[in-house]
Scaffold this motif. Sequence first.
Motif, PDB file in Angstrom:
ATOM      1  N   SER A   4       9.868   3.590   4.394  1.00 39.24           N
ATOM      2  CA  SER A   4      10.392   2.122   3.310  1.00 39.24           C
ATOM      3  C   SER A   4      11.650   1.433   3.936  1.00 39.24           C
ATOM      4  O   SER A   4      11.208   0.397   4.291  1.00 39.24           O
ATOM      5  N   ALA A   5      12.419   2.464   4.787  1.00 39.47           N
ATOM      6  CA  ALA A   5      13.642   1.936   5.769  1.00 39.47           C
ATOM      7  C   ALA A   5      12.971   1.890   7.195  1.00 39.47           C
ATOM      8  O   ALA A   5      13.467   1.115   7.992  1.00 39.47           O
TER       9      ALA A   5
ATOM     10  N   ASP B 181      -6.653   1.726   4.266  1.00 40.32           N
ATOM     11  CA  ASP B 181      -6.537   1.164   5.711  1.00 40.32           C
ATOM     12  C   ASP B 181      -5.267  -0.178   5.142  1.00 40.32           C
ATOM     13  O   ASP B 181      -4.555  -0.802   5.643  1.00 40.32           O
ATOM     14  N   SER B 182      -5.844  -1.061   4.518  1.00 40.90           N
ATOM     15  CA  SER B 182      -4.989  -2.334   3.869  1.00 40.90           C
ATOM     16  C   SER B 182      -3.585  -1.828   3.112  1.00 40.90           C
ATOM     17  O   SER B 182      -2.814  -2.500   3.164  1.00 40.90           O
ATOM     18  N   LEU B 183      -4.122  -1.263   2.516  1.00 41.99           N
ATOM     19  CA  LEU B 183      -2.883  -0.074   1.677  1.00 41.99           C
ATOM     20  C   LEU B 183      -1.589   0.517   2.578  1.00 41.99           C
ATOM     21  O   LEU B 183      -0.515   0.129   2.272  1.00 41.99           O
ATOM     22  N   TYR B 184      -1.643   0.410   3.770  1.00 46.72           N
ATOM     23  CA  TYR B 184      -0.646   0.574   4.913  1.00 46.72           C
ATOM     24  C   TYR B 184       0.242  -0.717   5.261  1.00 46.72           C
ATOM     25  O   TYR B 184       1.085  -0.721   5.428  1.00 46.72           O
ATOM     26  N   ALA B 185      -0.577  -1.533   5.391  1.00 41.97           N
ATOM     27  CA  ALA B 185       0.284  -2.920   5.296  1.00 41.97           C
ATOM     28  C   ALA B 185       1.546  -3.294   3.903  1.00 41.97           C
ATOM     29  O   ALA B 185       2.452  -3.429   4.527  1.00 41.97           O
ATOM     30  N   ASP B 186       1.189  -2.483   3.129  1.00 38.90           N
ATOM     31  CA  ASP B 186       1.686  -2.714   1.663  1.00 38.90           C
ATOM     32  C   ASP B 186       3.215  -1.917   1.570  1.00 38.90           C
ATOM     33  O   ASP B 186       4.093  -2.201   0.893  1.00 38.90           O
ATOM     34  N   LEU B 187       2.545  -0.397   2.240  1.00 38.01           N
ATOM     35  CA  LEU B 187       3.656   0.522   2.040  1.00 38.01           C
ATOM     36  C   LEU B 187       4.466   0.229   3.277  1.00 38.01           C
ATOM     37  O   LEU B 187       6.035   1.029   3.021  1.00 38.01           O
ATOM     38  N   TYR B 188       4.422  -0.224   4.364  1.00 41.38           N
ATOM     39  CA  TYR B 188       5.161  -1.461   5.179  1.00 41.38           C
ATOM     40  C   TYR B 188       5.541  -1.675   4.994  1.00 41.38           C
ATOM     41  O   TYR B 188       7.698  -1.680   4.547  1.00 41.38           O
ATOM     42  N   GLY B 189       6.164  -3.443   4.501  1.00 46.54           N
ATOM     43  CA  GLY B 189       6.315  -3.692   3.058  1.00 46.54           C
ATOM     44  C   GLY B 189       6.531  -4.924   3.839  1.00 46.54           C
ATOM     45  O   GLY B 189       7.643  -5.048   5.248  1.00 46.54           O
ATOM     46  N   PHE B 190       6.155  -6.505   3.850  1.00 44.78           N
ATOM     47  CA  PHE B 190       6.406  -7.514   4.397  1.00 44.78           C
ATOM     48  C   PHE B 190       6.161  -8.095   2.991  1.00 44.78           C
ATOM     49  O   PHE B 190       5.710  -8.395   1.861  1.00 44.78           O
ATOM     50  N   ASP B 191       7.570  -9.335   2.989  1.00 48.68           N
ATOM     51  CA  ASP B 191       7.367 -10.498   2.235  1.00 48.68           C
ATOM     52  C   ASP B 191       6.431 -11.470   2.284  1.00 48.68           C
ATOM     53  O   ASP B 191       5.912 -11.441   2.631  1.00 48.68           O
TER      54      ASP B 191
ATOM     55  N   ARG C 204       9.684  -5.294   1.511  1.00 51.60           N
ATOM     56  CA  ARG C 204       9.422  -4.587   0.466  1.00 51.60           C
ATOM     57  C   ARG C 204       8.677  -4.379  -0.030  1.00 51.60           C
ATOM     58  O   ARG C 204       7.295  -4.148  -0.027  1.00 51.60           O
ATOM     59  N   SER C 205       8.532  -2.798   0.443  1.00 47.62           N
ATOM     60  CA  SER C 205       7.516  -1.663   0.824  1.00 47.62           C
ATOM     61  C   SER C 205       6.872  -1.569  -0.500  1.00 47.62           C
ATOM     62  O   SER C 205       7.950  -1.787  -2.006  1.00 47.62           O
ATOM     63  N   LEU C 206       5.779  -1.607  -0.300  1.00 47.85           N
ATOM     64  CA  LEU C 206       5.381  -0.671  -1.923  1.00 47.85           C
ATOM     65  C   LEU C 206       5.892   0.783  -2.602  1.00 47.85           C
ATOM     66  O   LEU C 206       5.824   0.801  -3.314  1.00 47.85           O
ATOM     67  N   PHE C 207       6.270   1.460  -1.716  1.00 46.05           N
ATOM     68  CA  PHE C 207       6.905   2.869  -1.838  1.00 46.05           C
ATOM     69  C   PHE C 207       8.337   2.036  -2.551  1.00 46.05           C
ATOM     70  O   PHE C 207       8.588   3.883  -3.257  1.00 46.05           O
TER      71      PHE C 207
END
Length: 287
Positions: free
Chosen positions: A69-70, A105-115, A122-125
């Motif tokens: 998340s960091a 695959d699309s889950l990675y983007a939300d895990l990395y996190g953009f607002d 804003r990571s899903l983590f």
Amino acid sequence: MRPIDGGLIERFYRKANAERWHVPVGLFAAALERSANRVFGDKDLSSRELDRYLAALHLEDLALACACSAGDEAAWEHFIREQRPRLYHAADALAPGGRARDLADSLYADLYGFDDRGEGRRSLFRYFHGRSSLATWLRAVLAQRHVDRLRAERRVEPLPEEQSPATLASTSTPADPERSRYLTMIQQALGRAVARLPARDRLRLGCYYAQGLTLAATGRLLREHEATASRQLAKTRRAIRDDVERQLRAEAGLTDAQIAQCFESVSEDPGPLDVGEMLGDSRSPSE
């Protein structure tokens, strides 16, 4: 809850091997407190109860989630290497034939996190609290997204067979007269947005979306790790959407509601939208 004692934090920080990923102690402490607050809320726990709860957490997974998340590169590479095969296996179990792998695959983007504006993180983590393993939590997130997709695909219920043509005519929803115009506007705006991207970003999009390469193959072609490729794809998608929204708002004079209708129209029926043609010549990774 009252803040967790510093001695407990230090002990569980060492137990989680959080230093391996250079996780700041404050970040790990905040994750522990969120996890405890999620379960106990305002309850005033004894030191023994809190110790027992924290000791039962999947602490190494929690430390890895904090590092990812960091944005720690080494943590991300480890996460992708360990979890991608498990995610694909879970996706194939949900929808045999690879139809759910795009969700993985699309889950990675939300895990990395953009607002919502592509700025900040804003990571899903932040929703992972360590009570289950990271692999179990990821499978649950993927399963929920699969369910959400199925619900979206089943928006229109079939009409009973006994209905007459007159009844069908009276109950059918009239076509949106603006639909054709919205489709044209968003396709043109999308073409301009893609044309403004740097060549390397167009190449990455072309590899993944037009040519259907995996994240790993796309990364190899661009000489970058697949975790980097995933993050850059997420960033590029956000930039494209922001550019399209700006065009529709500033140049076409559409309201927010009309812009939302534009996106809904193209998601339901993209029409003659050729991604390969839009991306143009994206064969060389040199830049």
